[in-house]
Write a protein that holds these residues in place. Structure first.
Motif, PDB file in Angstrom:
ATOM      1  N   ALA A 115       0.829  -1.205   0.000  1.00 10.99           N
ATOM      2  CA  ALA A 115       0.000   0.000   0.000  1.00 10.99           C
ATOM      3  C   ALA A 115       0.864   1.256   0.000  1.00 10.99           C
ATOM      4  O   ALA A 115       0.579   2.224  -0.727  1.00 10.99           O
ATOM      5  CB  ALA A 115      -0.925  -0.005   1.218  1.00 10.99           C
ATOM      6  N   TYR A 116       1.929   1.248   0.794  1.00  7.46           N
ATOM      7  CA  TYR A 116       2.848   2.391   0.814  1.00  7.46           C
ATOM      8  C   TYR A 116       3.472   2.604  -0.560  1.00  7.46           C
ATOM      9  O   TYR A 116       3.572   3.743  -1.043  1.00  7.46           O
ATOM     10  CB  TYR A 116       3.932   2.166   1.864  1.00  7.46           C
ATOM     11  N   TYR A 117       3.878   1.516  -1.197  1.00  2.00           N
ATOM     12  CA  TYR A 117       4.485   1.621  -2.525  1.00  2.00           C
ATOM     13  C   TYR A 117       3.488   2.191  -3.538  1.00  2.00           C
ATOM     14  O   TYR A 117       3.826   3.085  -4.323  1.00  2.00           O
ATOM     15  CB  TYR A 117       4.973   0.247  -2.983  1.00  2.00           C
ATOM     16  N   LEU A 118       2.272   1.687  -3.521  1.00  2.00           N
ATOM     17  CA  LEU A 118       1.275   2.128  -4.497  1.00  2.00           C
ATOM     18  C   LEU A 118       0.881   3.584  -4.281  1.00  2.00           C
ATOM     19  O   LEU A 118       0.670   4.332  -5.243  1.00  2.00           O
ATOM     20  CB  LEU A 118       0.035   1.231  -4.422  1.00  2.00           C
ATOM     21  N   ILE A 119       0.783   3.992  -3.025  1.00  5.35           N
ATOM     22  CA  ILE A 119       0.419   5.382  -2.734  1.00  5.35           C
ATOM     23  C   ILE A 119       1.517   6.342  -3.184  1.00  5.35           C
ATOM     24  O   ILE A 119       1.244   7.423  -3.718  1.00  5.35           O
ATOM     25  CB  ILE A 119       0.130   5.553  -1.228  1.00  5.35           C
ATOM     26  N   SER A 120       2.769   5.938  -2.970  1.00  6.92           N
ATOM     27  CA  SER A 120       3.891   6.824  -3.298  1.00  6.92           C
ATOM     28  C   SER A 120       4.355   6.701  -4.746  1.00  6.92           C
ATOM     29  O   SER A 120       5.174   7.509  -5.196  1.00  6.92           O
ATOM     30  CB  SER A 120       5.071   6.530  -2.366  1.00  6.92           C
ATOM     31  N   ALA A 121       3.844   5.719  -5.485  1.00  9.70           N
ATOM     32  CA  ALA A 121       4.292   5.514  -6.865  1.00  9.70           C
ATOM     33  C   ALA A 121       3.796   6.636  -7.771  1.00  9.70           C
ATOM     34  O   ALA A 121       2.638   7.059  -7.685  1.00  9.70           O
ATOM     35  CB  ALA A 121       3.799   4.166  -7.382  1.00  9.70           C
ATOM     36  N   ASP A 122       4.676   7.112  -8.635  1.00 11.47           N
ATOM     37  CA  ASP A 122       4.292   8.148  -9.594  1.00 11.47           C
ATOM     38  C   ASP A 122       3.384   7.586 -10.681  1.00 11.47           C
ATOM     39  O   ASP A 122       2.472   8.262 -11.150  1.00 11.47           O
ATOM     40  CB  ASP A 122       5.546   8.762 -10.233  1.00 11.47           C
ATOM     41  N   ASP A 123       3.658   6.357 -11.085  1.00 11.61           N
ATOM     42  CA  ASP A 123       2.885   5.717 -12.150  1.00 11.61           C
ATOM     43  C   ASP A 123       1.834   4.804 -11.524  1.00 11.61           C
ATOM     44  O   ASP A 123       2.146   3.724 -11.026  1.00 11.61           O
ATOM     45  CB  ASP A 123       3.824   4.916 -13.057  1.00 11.61           C
ATOM     46  N   LYS A 124       0.587   5.228 -11.540  1.00 11.25           N
ATOM     47  CA  LYS A 124      -0.485   4.445 -10.932  1.00 11.25           C
ATOM     48  C   LYS A 124      -0.872   3.230 -11.776  1.00 11.25           C
ATOM     49  O   LYS A 124      -1.740   2.452 -11.378  1.00 11.25           O
ATOM     50  CB  LYS A 124      -1.716   5.324 -10.703  1.00 11.25           C
ATOM     51  N   ALA A 125      -0.218   3.055 -12.913  1.00 17.54           N
ATOM     52  CA  ALA A 125      -0.475   1.867 -13.728  1.00 17.54           C
ATOM     53  C   ALA A 125       0.007   0.600 -13.039  1.00 17.54           C
ATOM     54  O   ALA A 125      -0.339  -0.507 -13.468  1.00 17.54           O
ATOM     55  CB  ALA A 125       0.199   2.006 -15.092  1.00 17.54           C
ATOM     56  N   VAL A 126       0.797   0.746 -11.971  1.00 15.05           N
ATOM     57  CA  VAL A 126       1.259  -0.436 -11.243  1.00 15.05           C
ATOM     58  C   VAL A 126       0.146  -1.037 -10.381  1.00 15.05           C
ATOM     59  O   VAL A 126       0.287  -2.166  -9.901  1.00 15.05           O
ATOM     60  CB  VAL A 126       2.483  -0.105 -10.363  1.00 15.05           C
ATOM     61  N   ILE A 127      -0.947  -0.308 -10.183  1.00 12.05           N
ATOM     62  CA  ILE A 127      -2.048  -0.843  -9.374  1.00 12.05           C
ATOM     63  C   ILE A 127      -2.652  -2.095 -10.016  1.00 12.05           C
ATOM     64  O   ILE A 127      -2.850  -3.109  -9.328  1.00 12.05           O
ATOM     65  CB  ILE A 127      -3.112   0.242  -9.130  1.00 12.05           C
ATOM     66  N   PRO A 128      -2.952  -2.088 -11.327  1.00 15.07           N
ATOM     67  CA  PRO A 128      -3.421  -3.339 -11.941  1.00 15.07           C
ATOM     68  C   PRO A 128      -2.393  -4.469 -11.851  1.00 15.07           C
ATOM     69  O   PRO A 128      -2.770  -5.641 -11.781  1.00 15.07           O
ATOM     70  CB  PRO A 128      -3.674  -2.941 -13.405  1.00 15.07           C
ATOM     71  N   VAL A 129      -1.115  -4.116 -11.840  1.00 14.35           N
ATOM     72  CA  VAL A 129      -0.074  -5.135 -11.682  1.00 14.35           C
ATOM     73  C   VAL A 129      -0.206  -5.804 -10.316  1.00 14.35           C
ATOM     74  O   VAL A 129      -0.100  -7.028 -10.189  1.00 14.35           O
ATOM     75  CB  VAL A 129       1.324  -4.508 -11.847  1.00 14.35           C
ATOM     76  N   ALA A 130      -0.446  -4.993  -9.282  1.00 17.68           N
ATOM     77  CA  ALA A 130      -0.631  -5.545  -7.940  1.00 17.68           C
ATOM     78  C   ALA A 130      -1.862  -6.447  -7.884  1.00 17.68           C
ATOM     79  O   ALA A 130      -1.839  -7.506  -7.242  1.00 17.68           O
ATOM     80  CB  ALA A 130      -0.751  -4.416  -6.922  1.00 17.68           C
ATOM     81  N   LEU A 131      -2.916  -6.051  -8.549  1.00 15.08           N
ATOM     82  CA  LEU A 131      -4.113  -6.898  -8.595  1.00 15.08           C
ATOM     83  C   LEU A 131      -3.817  -8.215  -9.303  1.00 15.08           C
ATOM     84  O   LEU A 131      -4.328  -9.271  -8.908  1.00 15.08           O
ATOM     85  CB  LEU A 131      -5.248  -6.155  -9.303  1.00 15.08           C
ATOM     86  N   THR A 132      -2.978  -8.154 -10.322  1.00  9.03           N
ATOM     87  CA  THR A 132      -2.566  -9.375 -11.014  1.00  9.03           C
ATOM     88  C   THR A 132      -1.821 -10.307 -10.067  1.00  9.03           C
ATOM     89  O   THR A 132      -2.020 -11.528 -10.086  1.00  9.03           O
ATOM     90  CB  THR A 132      -1.669  -9.024 -12.217  1.00  9.03           C
ATOM     91  N   GLY A 133      -0.966  -9.733  -9.225  1.00  8.53           N
ATOM     92  CA  GLY A 133      -0.245 -10.544  -8.250  1.00  8.53           C
ATOM     93  C   GLY A 133      -1.172 -11.214  -7.257  1.00  8.53           C
ATOM     94  O   GLY A 133      -0.988 -12.386  -6.902  1.00  8.53           O
ATOM     95  N   ILE A 134      -2.191 -10.483  -6.803  1.00  8.03           N
ATOM     96  CA  ILE A 134      -3.157 -11.050  -5.855  1.00  8.03           C
ATOM     97  C   ILE A 134      -3.932 -12.198  -6.493  1.00  8.03           C
ATOM     98  O   ILE A 134      -4.106 -13.268  -5.893  1.00  8.03           O
ATOM     99  CB  ILE A 134      -4.116  -9.952  -5.363  1.00  8.03           C
ATOM    100  N   LEU A 135      -4.388 -11.992  -7.722  1.00  6.93           N
ATOM    101  CA  LEU A 135      -5.130 -13.046  -8.418  1.00  6.93           C
ATOM    102  C   LEU A 135      -4.242 -14.255  -8.691  1.00  6.93           C
ATOM    103  O   LEU A 135      -4.690 -15.404  -8.586  1.00  6.93           O
ATOM    104  CB  LEU A 135      -5.703 -12.499  -9.726  1.00  6.93           C
ATOM    105  N   SER A 136      -2.982 -14.006  -9.028  1.00  9.75           N
ATOM    106  CA  SER A 136      -2.046 -15.110  -9.260  1.00  9.75           C
ATOM    107  C   SER A 136      -1.838 -15.922  -7.991  1.00  9.75           C
ATOM    108  O   SER A 136      -1.780 -17.159  -8.026  1.00  9.75           O
ATOM    109  CB  SER A 136      -0.703 -14.561  -9.751  1.00  9.75           C
ATOM    110  N   ALA A 137      -1.732 -15.225  -6.855  1.00  4.81           N
ATOM    111  CA  ALA A 137      -1.554 -15.922  -5.581  1.00  4.81           C
ATOM    112  C   ALA A 137      -2.779 -16.757  -5.236  1.00  4.81           C
ATOM    113  O   ALA A 137      -2.657 -17.888  -4.745  1.00  4.81           O
ATOM    114  CB  ALA A 137      -1.274 -14.911  -4.470  1.00  4.81           C
TER     115      ALA A 137
END
Length: 227
Positions: free
Chosen positions: A14-36
């Motif tokens: 959450a800290y990484y996503l909030i501080s990230a300049d490119d919010k396109a990484v949010i779908p990447v995180a969702l991909t990781g959750i679904l993969s898990a």
């Protein structure tokens, strides 16, 4: 009892996503959750997590390394890397949000489902920290590995690939040393050293905005002038 185990990696993510300049990484995180979720479902339906452990180091090390760290990390990230149509730089910087979100689900599942009875301090507190440090350092190494391929000379390529291998191999060794009942200093000292070097690497990289090119950035007190 499971609070720290469950919230550490999601909090870091959450800290990484909030501080990230490119919010396109949010779908990447969702991909990781679904993969898990898929990974855990496959393990639950087609394999047994609990096993009769061996008393020797190597079989347990191989089990932890391939079953909990190396294979899950490699499968998830490499599939994303080769199937994604995003730019190379985006795929490289997606390493942390992808794997952190994956292990935010996979690690608690493996600890809770894989323990037959009681849970130790190592499993509930030290192991989550160990994995967070592994993901932070590995993602940093991945960025420098790909950056080194744009430069002449093989020295930096070899150094960063070697650093990445060490970062991925050590956590399983620490956990195995704890699991087979070695004296506490045999796994606690490497754990503390691993965490220290990982924190130093993270802080040094932030301080110099990833301009440093040497794996020495993982050393305490490393200066940019000493690269």
């Amino acid at each position: 009892m499971f609070l720290f185990l469950i919230i550490l990696l999601p909090s870091a993510l959450a800290y990484y996503l909030i501080s990230a300049d490119d919010k396109a990484v949010i779908p990447v995180a969702l991909t990781g959750i679904l993969s898990a979720a898929l990974f855990c479902a496959l393990k639950a339906f087609f394999s047994f997590i609990y096993r009769v452990p061996s008393a020797s180091f190597l079989p347990n090390y191989a089990y932890v390394l391939f079953g909990q760290t190396l294979v899950p990390s490699a499968v998830v990230y490499l599939l994303f890397f080769f199937l994604s149509k995003d730019t190379l730089s985006f795929r490289v910087k997606s390493c942390f949000p992808l794997l952190c979100s994956f292990f935010a689900v996979y690690l608690p599942y493996h600890v809770i489902a894989g323990s037959a009875s009681s849970y130790s301090v190592f499993e509930l507190f030290l192991k989550p920290v160990l994995y967070l440090m592994m993901l932070t350092s590995a993602s940093l190494c991945v960025r420098f590995v790909f950056r080194s391929f744009g430069e002449n000379g093989r020295k930096m390529k070899i150094l960063w690939i070697s650093a990445l291998c060490v970062i991925l191999l050590v956590p399983a060794a620490v956990e195995t040393a704890w699991f087979i009942g070695l004296p506490f200093w045999a796994w606690l000292v490497p754990w503390a050293a691993y965490v220290l070097f990982a924190v130093c690497g993270y802080m040094n990289a932030r301080k110099d905005d990833l301009l440093m090119r040497s794996p020495k950035l993982f050393l305490p007190g490393f200066k940019k002038s000493g690269k």
